[in-house]
Design an enzyme around this catalytic site. Structure first.
Site, mmCIF file in Angstrom:
data_model
loop_
_atom_site.group_PDB
_atom_site.id
_atom_site.type_symbol
_atom_site.label_atom_id
_atom_site.label_comp_id
_atom_site.label_asym_id
_atom_site.label_seq_id
_atom_site.Cartn_x
_atom_site.Cartn_y
_atom_site.Cartn_z
ATOM 1 N N ASP A 189 0.859 -1.207 0.000
ATOM 2 C CA ASP A 189 0.000 0.000 0.000
ATOM 3 C C ASP A 189 0.892 1.253 0.000
ATOM 4 O O ASP A 189 0.828 2.060 0.925
ATOM 5 C CB ASP A 189 -0.950 0.008 1.217
ATOM 6 C CG ASP A 189 -0.223 0.115 2.545
ATOM 7 O OD1 ASP A 189 0.949 -0.321 2.636
ATOM 8 O OD2 ASP A 189 -0.807 0.657 3.502
ATOM 9 N N ASP A 220 6.902 0.825 1.874
ATOM 10 C CA ASP A 220 6.485 -0.151 0.854
ATOM 11 C C ASP A 220 7.294 0.063 -0.427
ATOM 12 O O ASP A 220 7.691 -0.895 -1.095
ATOM 13 C CB ASP A 220 5.016 0.032 0.474
ATOM 14 C CG ASP A 220 4.074 -0.088 1.646
ATOM 15 O OD1 ASP A 220 3.470 -1.142 1.828
ATOM 16 O OD2 ASP A 220 3.943 0.907 2.385
ATOM 17 N N ASN A 246 -2.268 3.104 3.251
ATOM 18 C CA ASN A 246 -1.671 4.416 3.527
ATOM 19 C C ASN A 246 -2.433 5.529 2.814
ATOM 20 O O ASN A 246 -2.464 6.664 3.272
ATOM 21 C CB ASN A 246 -0.212 4.424 3.101
ATOM 22 C CG ASN A 246 0.654 3.629 4.068
ATOM 23 O OD1 ASN A 246 0.456 3.695 5.273
ATOM 24 N ND2 ASN A 246 1.596 2.871 3.542
ATOM 25 N N THR A 258 2.501 -6.093 3.187
ATOM 26 C CA THR A 258 3.068 -4.969 3.942
ATOM 27 C C THR A 258 2.044 -3.831 4.081
ATOM 28 O O THR A 258 2.419 -2.683 4.299
ATOM 29 C CB THR A 258 4.366 -4.448 3.280
ATOM 30 O OG1 THR A 258 4.043 -3.927 1.990
ATOM 31 C CG2 THR A 258 5.406 -5.532 3.148
ATOM 32 N N ASN A 305 -1.439 -1.230 10.029
ATOM 33 C CA ASN A 305 -1.897 -2.243 9.056
ATOM 34 C C ASN A 305 -2.974 -3.155 9.641
ATOM 35 O O ASN A 305 -3.929 -3.528 8.952
ATOM 36 C CB ASN A 305 -0.734 -3.119 8.580
ATOM 37 C CG ASN A 305 0.211 -2.365 7.672
ATOM 38 O OD1 ASN A 305 -0.138 -1.318 7.124
ATOM 39 N ND2 ASN A 305 1.426 -2.884 7.508
ATOM 40 N N HIS A 307 9.800 -0.010 8.051
ATOM 41 C CA HIS A 307 9.025 -1.186 8.475
ATOM 42 C C HIS A 307 8.984 -2.316 7.441
ATOM 43 O O HIS A 307 9.399 -3.438 7.690
ATOM 44 C CB HIS A 307 7.563 -0.789 8.722
ATOM 45 C CG HIS A 307 7.358 0.390 9.605
ATOM 46 N ND1 HIS A 307 7.414 0.305 10.973
ATOM 47 C CD2 HIS A 307 7.079 1.691 9.315
ATOM 48 C CE1 HIS A 307 7.164 1.489 11.499
ATOM 49 N NE2 HIS A 307 6.961 2.346 10.517
ATOM 50 N N ASP A 308 8.417 -1.987 6.272
ATOM 51 C CA ASP A 308 8.055 -3.032 5.315
ATOM 52 C C ASP A 308 9.269 -3.731 4.718
ATOM 53 O O ASP A 308 9.195 -4.904 4.325
ATOM 54 C CB ASP A 308 7.205 -2.418 4.186
ATOM 55 C CG ASP A 308 5.901 -1.848 4.721
ATOM 56 O OD1 ASP A 308 5.511 -2.207 5.846
ATOM 57 O OD2 ASP A 308 5.278 -1.042 4.004
HETATM 58 C C1 BDR Z 1 2.934 0.263 8.561
HETATM 59 O O1 BDR Z 1 1.925 1.224 8.276
HETATM 60 C C2 BDR Z 1 2.256 1.957 7.124
HETATM 61 O O2 BDR Z 1 2.161 3.322 7.377
HETATM 62 C C3 BDR Z 1 3.650 1.547 6.713
HETATM 63 O O3 BDR Z 1 3.739 1.462 5.302
HETATM 64 C C4 BDR Z 1 3.835 0.199 7.357
HETATM 65 O O4 BDR Z 1 3.412 -0.846 6.511
HETATM 66 C C5 BDR Z 1 3.628 0.663 9.842
HETATM 67 O O5 BDR Z 1 2.704 0.711 10.875
HETATM 68 CA CA CA Z 2 2.855 -0.504 4.195
#
Ligand code: BDR
Ligand code: CA
Length: 308
Positions: free
Chosen positions: A10, A15, A39, A123, A165, A238-239
């Site tokens: 997303d 990502d 997102n 993700t 997520n 994160h992703d």
């Molecule tokens: C997750 O939320 C989104 O904002 C980021 O892409 C990540 O996948 C982090 O909480």
């Molecule tokens: Ca994401």
């Protein structure tokens, strides 16, 4: 043999970098990129995916998925990722088109081809994956495992209890976590160990390619919002952690725990409840990511970005 993967995204700044890693690492066979609302609204996350692929010359099909969660209203993270969902860089007009087939049908078709071979890497919110499992439960036979970015055993980031997520579509997360498939949860506890500090950004800058320049611009915007919203000194990718783990298992220490999703509509809605002490007596169903080998993580990402 390469690991066959589907990346469900997303975009989203992290990502976007995850796409770059998944598409270029020689150990992965990226069968397709499926896109979900998260997102930002679906139209924007799809366009962002096409823009990234076009800019980086990634020749992988892109499929548009679900525009809203299974049951609840859509929620976006414009405060983190901007109005476009990928604010920061200016992308040239994309030359890439989205596929006519929908993401859920693509996931189903692809999974049915294999015997425990495909790794799904979601993700974003888990809507596409859950819907594929609901629509065609036989796809489980093709799936080796699901390695997802989402959740937290500690603090949430979208509510005090829930990570974005999972919060966006808790019912979908419930379907995935209870699927009986091997699930690895790469949550905030882990991904907050992947902060792109200035020395990391500097190494990416040194690559001096058009793709590296876009990554730096993404990190600058992401860093700005993470500072403003969370007071973080650097933005966490994160992703990218979920993709990195599929490439190299030794990068992340995990522990198998009983995990349930709170689907009660109270203050803990969307929480990933992790039973560290075994007090529920429930069987362990999820590998929870605990510790990242940060140096080797950044080396892996930067070496792969150098290939663009
Ligand atoms: C997750 O939320 C989104 O904002 C980021 O892409 C990540 O996948 C982090 O909480
Ligand atoms: Ca994401």
């Amino acid at each position: 043999m390469k690991t066959k993967i589907i990346l469900d995204v997303d975009p989203g700044h992290d990502d976007a970098v995850a796409i770059l890693l998944a598409a270029k690492h020689e150990s992965l066979d990226l069968r397709g990129i499926t896109v979900v609302a998260g997102n930002q609204v679906l139209e924007k996350t799809v366009q962002n995916t096409l823009n990234m692929c076009s800019m980086a010359e990634i020749d992988v099909p892109v499929y548009a998925g679900q525009a809203s969660p299974l049951f609840r209203d859509q929620e976006v993270a414009a405060n983190i990722h901007g109005e476009s969902g990928l604010d920061g860089p200016q992308f040239p007009e994309s030359t890439k088109q989205v596929e006519a087939q929908g993401a859920v049908d693509f996931i189903i078709e692809e999974c049915l081809k294999y015997d425990k071979e495909l790794v799904l890497i979601p993700t974003g919110p888990l809507t596409n994956i859950a819907l594929a499992l609901i629509k065609e439960p036989r796809i489980k036979k093709g799936i080796k495992e699901i390695v997802l970015m989402g959740g937290a055993y500690g603090l949430g980031n979208h509510t005090p209890s829930a990570e974005f997520n999972i919060y966006v579509d808790p019912e979908a997360a419930h379907v995935v976590f209870e699927s009986g498939l091997p699930v690895t949860m790469v949550g905030l506890d882990l991904t907050h160990q992947a902060k792109a500090y200035p020395h990391v950004v500097e190494r990416i800058k040194q690559i001096n390619s058009p793709v590296a320049k876009v990554v730096v611009e993404l990190l600058e915007f992401f860093g700005f919002t993470y500072e403003r919203v969370f007071g973080f000194e650097a933005p966490p990718l994160h992703d990218v952690c979920a993709v990195a783990y599929v490439i190299d298992r030794s990068l992340i220490k995990t522990r198998k725990l009983p995990v349930v999703i709170d689907t009660n509509k109270g203050p803990c809605y969307g929480r990933t409840v992790c039973d560290f002490y075994g007090v529920t007596g429930k069987p362990a169903n999820v590998d929870v990511a605990l510790e990242l080998d940060q140096d080797r993580f950044w080396d892996l990402l930067i070496e792969t970005l150098q290939k663009y």
